[in-house]
Design a protein around this motif. Structure first.
Motif, PDB file in Angstrom:
ATOM      1  N   PHE A  27       0.751  -1.180  -0.062  1.00 43.42           N
ATOM      2  CA  PHE A  27       0.047  -0.097   0.213  1.00 43.42           C
ATOM      3  C   PHE A  27       0.884   1.208   0.068  1.00 43.42           C
ATOM      4  N   SER A  28       1.838   1.274   0.765  1.00 43.03           N
ATOM      5  CA  SER A  28       2.846   2.430   0.770  1.00 43.03           C
ATOM      6  C   SER A  28       3.469   2.740  -0.609  1.00 43.03           C
ATOM      7  N   HIS A  29       3.876   1.517  -1.245  1.00 40.64           N
ATOM      8  CA  HIS A  29       4.674   1.783  -2.575  1.00 40.64           C
ATOM      9  C   HIS A  29       3.550   2.276  -3.351  1.00 40.64           C
ATOM     10  N   LEU A  30       2.345   1.782  -3.578  1.00 40.03           N
ATOM     11  CA  LEU A  30       1.234   2.207  -4.481  1.00 40.03           C
ATOM     12  C   LEU A  30       1.015   3.752  -4.222  1.00 40.03           C
ATOM     13  N   HIS A  31       0.873   3.902  -2.890  1.00 37.97           N
ATOM     14  CA  HIS A  31       0.624   5.365  -2.710  1.00 37.97           C
ATOM     15  C   HIS A  31       1.584   6.435  -3.029  1.00 37.97           C
ATOM     16  N   ILE A  32       2.782   6.120  -2.541  1.00 32.97           N
ATOM     17  CA  ILE A  32       3.761   6.979  -2.473  1.00 32.97           C
ATOM     18  C   ILE A  32       4.841   6.926  -3.718  1.00 32.97           C
ATOM     19  N   SER A  33       5.275   5.840  -4.149  1.00 30.56           N
ATOM     20  CA  SER A  33       6.300   5.636  -4.835  1.00 30.56           C
ATOM     21  C   SER A  33       6.023   5.923  -6.253  1.00 30.56           C
ATOM     22  N   ARG A  34       7.195   6.530  -6.979  1.00 29.98           N
ATOM     23  CA  ARG A  34       7.038   6.783  -8.428  1.00 29.98           C
ATOM     24  C   ARG A  34       7.557   5.683  -9.189  1.00 29.98           C
ATOM     25  N   ALA A  35       7.761   4.628  -8.593  1.00 30.81           N
ATOM     26  CA  ALA A  35       8.483   3.633  -9.374  1.00 30.81           C
ATOM     27  C   ALA A  35       7.548   2.881 -10.294  1.00 30.81           C
ATOM     28  N   ARG A  36       7.732   2.317 -11.244  1.00 27.76           N
ATOM     29  CA  ARG A  36       6.674   1.561 -12.341  1.00 27.76           C
ATOM     30  C   ARG A  36       6.271   0.456 -11.780  1.00 27.76           C
ATOM     31  N   SER A  37       6.719  -0.138 -10.638  1.00 25.52           N
ATOM     32  CA  SER A  37       6.274  -1.453 -10.303  1.00 25.52           C
ATOM     33  C   SER A  37       7.069  -1.736  -8.888  1.00 25.52           C
ATOM     34  N   TYR A  38       6.191  -2.548  -8.252  1.00 30.11           N
ATOM     35  CA  TYR A  38       6.633  -3.085  -6.908  1.00 30.11           C
ATOM     36  C   TYR A  38       6.685  -4.488  -6.932  1.00 30.11           C
ATOM     37  N   ASP A  39       7.547  -5.074  -6.439  1.00 29.61           N
ATOM     38  CA  ASP A  39       7.745  -6.642  -6.358  1.00 29.61           C
ATOM     39  C   ASP A  39       7.310  -7.110  -5.198  1.00 29.61           C
ATOM     40  N   PRO A  40       5.836  -7.935  -5.326  1.00 25.48           N
ATOM     41  CA  PRO A  40       5.275  -8.484  -4.178  1.00 25.48           C
ATOM     42  C   PRO A  40       5.944  -9.755  -3.579  1.00 25.48           C
ATOM     43  N   ARG A  41       6.832 -10.198  -4.044  1.00 26.00           N
ATOM     44  CA  ARG A  41       7.680 -11.548  -3.523  1.00 26.00           C
ATOM     45  C   ARG A  41       7.452 -11.883  -2.308  1.00 26.00           C
ATOM     46  N   GLU A  42       7.687 -10.908  -1.360  1.00 28.99           N
ATOM     47  CA  GLU A  42       7.654 -11.321   0.175  1.00 28.99           C
ATOM     48  C   GLU A  42       6.337 -11.292   0.564  1.00 28.99           C
ATOM     49  N   PHE A  43       5.490 -10.607  -0.066  1.00 28.83           N
ATOM     50  CA  PHE A  43       4.133 -11.109   0.572  1.00 28.83           C
ATOM     51  C   PHE A  43       3.534 -12.287  -0.007  1.00 28.83           C
ATOM     52  N   ILE A  44       3.774 -12.697  -1.263  1.00 32.53           N
ATOM     53  CA  ILE A  44       3.531 -13.974  -1.848  1.00 32.53           C
ATOM     54  C   ILE A  44       4.231 -15.173  -1.143  1.00 32.53           C
ATOM     55  N   GLU A  45       5.439 -15.202  -0.612  1.00 29.02           N
ATOM     56  CA  GLU A  45       6.273 -16.093   0.286  1.00 29.02           C
ATOM     57  C   GLU A  45       5.881 -16.051   1.804  1.00 29.02           C
ATOM     58  N   GLY A  46       5.104 -14.928   2.188  1.00 25.38           N
ATOM     59  CA  GLY A  46       4.568 -15.072   3.531  1.00 25.38           C
ATOM     60  C   GLY A  46       3.337 -15.487   3.557  1.00 25.38           C
ATOM     61  N   LEU A  47       2.458 -15.713   2.344  1.00 25.09           N
ATOM     62  CA  LEU A  47       1.297 -16.511   2.503  1.00 25.09           C
ATOM     63  C   LEU A  47       1.514 -18.031   1.837  1.00 25.09           C
ATOM     64  N   LYS A  48       2.781 -18.373   1.824  1.00 29.63           N
ATOM     65  CA  LYS A  48       3.128 -19.762   1.193  1.00 29.63           C
ATOM     66  C   LYS A  48       2.260 -19.871  -0.285  1.00 29.63           C
ATOM     67  N   LEU A  49       2.295 -18.914  -1.096  1.00 26.07           N
ATOM     68  CA  LEU A  49       1.666 -19.323  -2.430  1.00 26.07           C
ATOM     69  C   LEU A  49       2.718 -19.554  -3.342  1.00 26.07           C
ATOM     70  N   SER A  50       2.266 -20.155  -4.536  1.00 22.02           N
ATOM     71  CA  SER A  50       3.136 -20.400  -5.573  1.00 22.02           C
ATOM     72  C   SER A  50       3.285 -19.456  -6.453  1.00 22.02           C
ATOM     73  N   PHE A  51       4.510 -19.073  -7.103  1.00 24.77           N
ATOM     74  CA  PHE A  51       4.443 -17.719  -8.156  1.00 24.77           C
ATOM     75  C   PHE A  51       3.938 -18.526  -9.535  1.00 24.77           C
TER      76      PHE A  51
END
Length: 186
Positions: free
Chosen positions: A106-130
């Motif tokens: 949420f912080s990235h989407l709200h503040i950052s000017r970067a083109r994209s954010y890597d949600p890898r840690e979020f996905i790994e925290g939920l033990k989901l497969s890429f």
């Protein structure tokens, strides 16, 4: 034409509510504090697709635009006057990590000017497969249940935040049958 300030009007298209008079200006001020202005939308970044994660990315972006939900999640950081201090023992708990990762997204989407954010840690925290495509609705249901369960474990988190999911994503069904002969409703 549409009303760009109106949350029921997507970028000035669609819903044609009340005209901008005294009531319209009051509504505009109310919505202004709860919405991202359309001119800001052109500069938003997104989430990196890590394989078969588009379902997850779309749901995270939907959650981001649910302002009351986003505000509640961000309050858990303890930042700012409206923040809630979450003890380090809770924040350090592995089960709380996907909520903290959501805050980062949420912080990235709200503040950052970067083109994209890597949600890898979020996905790994939920033990989901890429590499496994999931159903977006099933993911949303699973993740909201996860947040609700995790927040309810901690009595030191205020009740309004423990009920964040229920408050923003639940409803009631009501059935009404009307007799065509006598208009009686039951």
């Amino acid at each position: 034409g549409g009303q760009k300030w109106n949350p029921f009007c997507y970028m000035g298209l669609g819903w044609k509510g009340e005209k901008k008079g005294k009531k319209g200006k009051a509504k505009e001020a109310q919505y202004e504090s709860a919405l991202v202005r359309p001119e800001r939308l052109k500069n938003l970044g997104g989430l990196k697709n890590l394989g078969a994660t588009c379902y997850l990315n779309s749901m995270l972006q939907c959650l981001f635009f649910n302002m009351p939900f986003r505000t509640g999640i961000m309050r858990l950081s303890g930042a700012g006057a409206a923040g809630v201090e979450v003890p380090e023992a809770v924040r350090g708990n592995h089960g709380f990590k996907p909520i903290l990762e959501l805050q980062k997204i949420f912080s990235h989407l709200h503040i950052s000017r970067a083109r994209s954010y890597d949600p890898r840690e979020f996905i790994e925290g939920l033990k989901l497969s890429f590499t496994v495509q999931q159903d977006a609705q099933e993911f949303m249901k699973m993740y909201l249940t996860y947040i609700e369960t995790e927040l309810s474990k901690h009595s030191n988190i205020p009740v309004e935040l423990r009920n964040l999911v229920r408050k923003n994503f639940s409803g009631k069904y009501a059935y009404c049958t009307t007799c065509k002969e006598c208009n009686n409703k039951s």
